[in-house]
Motif scaffolding. Sequence first.
Motif, PDB file in Angstrom:
ATOM      1  N   GLY A  38       0.783  -1.231   0.000  1.00  0.00           N
ATOM      2  CA  GLY A  38       0.000   0.000   0.000  1.00  0.00           C
ATOM      3  C   GLY A  38       0.811   1.275   0.000  1.00  0.00           C
ATOM      4  O   GLY A  38       0.309   2.317   0.406  1.00  0.00           O
ATOM      5  N   GLY A  39       2.057   1.245  -0.461  1.00  0.00           N
ATOM      6  CA  GLY A  39       2.832   2.487  -0.611  1.00  0.00           C
ATOM      7  C   GLY A  39       3.024   3.189   0.721  1.00  0.00           C
ATOM      8  O   GLY A  39       3.558   2.606   1.663  1.00  0.00           O
ATOM      9  N   ALA A  40       2.556   4.445   0.773  1.00  0.00           N
ATOM     10  CA  ALA A  40       2.782   5.234   1.984  1.00  0.00           C
ATOM     11  C   ALA A  40       2.133   4.599   3.208  1.00  0.00           C
ATOM     12  O   ALA A  40       2.594   4.809   4.337  1.00  0.00           O
ATOM     13  CB  ALA A  40       2.258   6.652   1.775  1.00  0.00           C
ATOM     14  N   ALA A  41       1.065   3.813   3.018  1.00  0.00           N
ATOM     15  CA  ALA A  41       0.417   3.155   4.159  1.00  0.00           C
ATOM     16  C   ALA A  41       1.371   2.157   4.814  1.00  0.00           C
ATOM     17  O   ALA A  41       1.180   1.739   5.950  1.00  0.00           O
ATOM     18  CB  ALA A  41      -0.847   2.425   3.711  1.00  0.00           C
ATOM     19  N   PHE A  42       2.404   1.751   4.097  1.00  0.00           N
ATOM     20  CA  PHE A  42       3.455   0.890   4.653  1.00  0.00           C
ATOM     21  C   PHE A  42       4.651   1.735   5.090  1.00  0.00           C
ATOM     22  O   PHE A  42       5.215   1.535   6.162  1.00  0.00           O
ATOM     23  CB  PHE A  42       3.891  -0.121   3.586  1.00  0.00           C
ATOM     24  N   ILE A  43       4.994   2.702   4.241  1.00  0.00           N
ATOM     25  CA  ILE A  43       6.217   3.471   4.513  1.00  0.00           C
ATOM     26  C   ILE A  43       6.084   4.324   5.776  1.00  0.00           C
ATOM     27  O   ILE A  43       7.012   4.403   6.581  1.00  0.00           O
ATOM     28  CB  ILE A  43       6.594   4.339   3.287  1.00  0.00           C
ATOM     29  N   ILE A  44       4.901   4.920   5.972  1.00  0.00           N
ATOM     30  CA  ILE A  44       4.738   5.765   7.167  1.00  0.00           C
ATOM     31  C   ILE A  44       4.871   4.930   8.451  1.00  0.00           C
ATOM     32  O   ILE A  44       5.689   5.259   9.314  1.00  0.00           O
ATOM     33  CB  ILE A  44       3.423   6.583   7.118  1.00  0.00           C
ATOM     34  N   PRO A  45       4.127   3.801   8.596  1.00  0.00           N
ATOM     35  CA  PRO A  45       4.370   3.005   9.813  1.00  0.00           C
ATOM     36  C   PRO A  45       5.798   2.482   9.914  1.00  0.00           C
ATOM     37  O   PRO A  45       6.353   2.418  11.009  1.00  0.00           O
ATOM     38  CB  PRO A  45       3.401   1.825   9.690  1.00  0.00           C
ATOM     39  N   TYR A  46       6.413   2.166   8.774  1.00  0.00           N
ATOM     40  CA  TYR A  46       7.817   1.698   8.821  1.00  0.00           C
ATOM     41  C   TYR A  46       8.718   2.771   9.420  1.00  0.00           C
ATOM     42  O   TYR A  46       9.553   2.500  10.288  1.00  0.00           O
ATOM     43  CB  TYR A  46       8.261   1.296   7.406  1.00  0.00           C
ATOM     44  N   ILE A  47       8.505   4.020   8.986  1.00  0.00           N
ATOM     45  CA  ILE A  47       9.328   5.105   9.528  1.00  0.00           C
ATOM     46  C   ILE A  47       9.004   5.329  11.007  1.00  0.00           C
ATOM     47  O   ILE A  47       9.888   5.485  11.848  1.00  0.00           O
ATOM     48  CB  ILE A  47       9.130   6.399   8.699  1.00  0.00           C
ATOM     49  N   VAL A  48       7.686   5.282  11.333  1.00  0.00           N
ATOM     50  CA  VAL A  48       7.296   5.484  12.738  1.00  0.00           C
ATOM     51  C   VAL A  48       7.888   4.377  13.615  1.00  0.00           C
ATOM     52  O   VAL A  48       8.479   4.640  14.663  1.00  0.00           O
ATOM     53  CB  VAL A  48       5.752   5.534  12.877  1.00  0.00           C
ATOM     54  N   PHE A  49       7.784   3.123  13.180  1.00  0.00           N
ATOM     55  CA  PHE A  49       8.343   2.015  13.973  1.00  0.00           C
ATOM     56  C   PHE A  49       9.851   2.153  14.125  1.00  0.00           C
ATOM     57  O   PHE A  49      10.412   1.868  15.171  1.00  0.00           O
ATOM     58  CB  PHE A  49       8.043   0.656  13.320  1.00  0.00           C
ATOM     59  N   THR A  50      10.505   2.565  13.040  1.00  0.00           N
ATOM     60  CA  THR A  50      11.965   2.675  13.114  1.00  0.00           C
ATOM     61  C   THR A  50      12.385   3.695  14.164  1.00  0.00           C
ATOM     62  O   THR A  50      13.298   3.450  14.945  1.00  0.00           O
ATOM     63  CB  THR A  50      12.549   3.062  11.744  1.00  0.00           C
ATOM     64  N   PHE A  51      11.674   4.837  14.203  1.00  0.00           N
ATOM     65  CA  PHE A  51      12.092   5.878  15.152  1.00  0.00           C
ATOM     66  C   PHE A  51      11.526   5.685  16.550  1.00  0.00           C
ATOM     67  O   PHE A  51      11.820   6.458  17.443  1.00  0.00           O
ATOM     68  CB  PHE A  51      11.742   7.265  14.615  1.00  0.00           C
ATOM     69  N   THR A  52      10.675   4.685  16.757  1.00  0.00           N
ATOM     70  CA  THR A  52      10.165   4.433  18.111  1.00  0.00           C
ATOM     71  C   THR A  52      10.787   3.139  18.645  1.00  0.00           C
ATOM     72  O   THR A  52      11.915   3.147  19.107  1.00  0.00           O
ATOM     73  CB  THR A  52       8.624   4.383  18.116  1.00  0.00           C
ATOM     74  N   ILE A  53      10.051   2.020  18.489  1.00  0.00           N
ATOM     75  CA  ILE A  53      10.601   0.798  19.095  1.00  0.00           C
ATOM     76  C   ILE A  53      11.883   0.349  18.417  1.00  0.00           C
ATOM     77  O   ILE A  53      12.753  -0.213  19.057  1.00  0.00           O
ATOM     78  CB  ILE A  53       9.589  -0.374  19.156  1.00  0.00           C
ATOM     79  N   GLY A  54      12.015   0.586  17.126  1.00  0.00           N
ATOM     80  CA  GLY A  54      13.238   0.176  16.426  1.00  0.00           C
ATOM     81  C   GLY A  54      14.444   0.862  17.056  1.00  0.00           C
ATOM     82  O   GLY A  54      15.383   0.210  17.524  1.00  0.00           O
ATOM     83  N   LEU A  55      14.379   2.184  17.111  1.00  0.00           N
ATOM     84  CA  LEU A  55      15.483   2.956  17.676  1.00  0.00           C
ATOM     85  C   LEU A  55      15.717   2.571  19.135  1.00  0.00           C
ATOM     86  O   LEU A  55      16.864   2.437  19.586  1.00  0.00           O
ATOM     87  CB  LEU A  55      15.158   4.454  17.544  1.00  0.00           C
TER      88      LEU A  55
END
Length: 445
Positions: A38-55
């Motif tokens: 789903g394009g941005a529907a995937f990219i936005i959560p990916y970025i959010v996850f990376t900067f929250t629990i990922g980081l």
Amino acid sequence: MTNNAQWSSRLGFILASAGSAIGLGAIWKFPFWAGANGGAAFIIPYIVFTFTIGLALVMAEVAIGRRGRGSVVSAMRRVGGRWFGTLGALGVLTSFFILSYYSVVGGWCVAYLWDAIQGNVTINDANLLKSHFGHLVSTPELNVFWHFVFLTLTCGTVALGVESGIERLSKYLMPTLFILMLAIIVRGLTLPGAWAGVEYLFNFSWDKVTSNAILNAMGFTFFSLSLGAGILVTYGSYLSDKTDVPNASLWVAVLAIQAALLAGLMIMPAVFAFGLEPNGGPGLVFVTVPMIFSHIPFGGVFALLFYICLLVAALTSAVSLLEVVTAYLQNEWHLSRKVATIVNWVSLFLLGSVSALSFGPWSGFTVSGRNFFDLLDYICSNYMMPLGGFAVAILAGWVAWPMMRQQITAVKPYSEAALSLLRIMIAFLAPILVAVAIYQGLFGG
Ligand code: PFF
């Protein structure tokens, strides 16, 4: 036994860790996976996850490593006790398993680079390209040979040591990777019709925001940051006490996201410009991409650049996996780095060969439709890595929070509010989300 190897600089650590993160996942999974989910529907959560629990988990792994100053087993044992040492051993096993099949794919990258050097990959015929790739993977001696070559490059780098092997490799190759990617992006975006690829990647619509897209984004965050396999614990154990952990971790996350987005832009605009199918995995980089190069002027040169990128990305990730096992053999079994490397070389060659042969003579051996290669990948990505991440979250968030806090604030003070937020992510959000992902993998659709 403790480690006394160290990165020569903060940059060395950042580039080596980013090198681990940026691998085949970024180049052959992200472009396709983002579009398919789903394009941005995937990219936005990916970025959010990376900067929250990922980081947060990156920081946790690095902190455990730096405090424990040893392999993932020694470090987790020192910080959390015997049981966590055992969970650390799971990380060693995960890295060992992943590397065995990652090296087979790495071998394909070397084989295609070799083809590109000879000018043999720019072919404008999908069937021919498919059969070329099929021939490579199903011919036992070819597949095993290239796996051997890639594994030898990986072992050779690790045998040279942390600073003169891994750090030096990353310092030269990571900047090269970015420059080559930019060159290919500029070429792709200037093709007529390229914009459709950008839209495929970044279009946003609310109805694509599904729980599946979000879970997939989380799984990808995990894989792409190399979490849960002991890598950042091991790399953290070589980090100087003078480096600020949050800042260095933030850099790793930023570079990982940047590379995934660049890989998307490197591939999709050109795929759409030529009306090709956006698919994932080997088909994308070994069949579709050569078609693109056959259409553009100086395609042979761009093909060469592309396969250099792919090999660099694969090699710097493979090296990180091997370092986890090597550090373990050094610390726990008191082997020298050279002997440890030879033990790994032989055993990974044998296990990897089983994966290599599972595309040819042993393709009949399957478990729920998966050959040996797919089975190992499935178990590592869906269970072993999440379990490793879960263990790190419990250790840093609950068992050893004072240690975590001390490591985070060792160089620079951070506000109480920031620390509380970090704790909420590590102690609550990360374990809950990882548990949901494992549950979904076991019982979900
Ligand atoms: N992060 C790497 C990639 O995206 O290709 C792959 C990877 C390396 C995954 C190491 C897991 C790991 F432990």
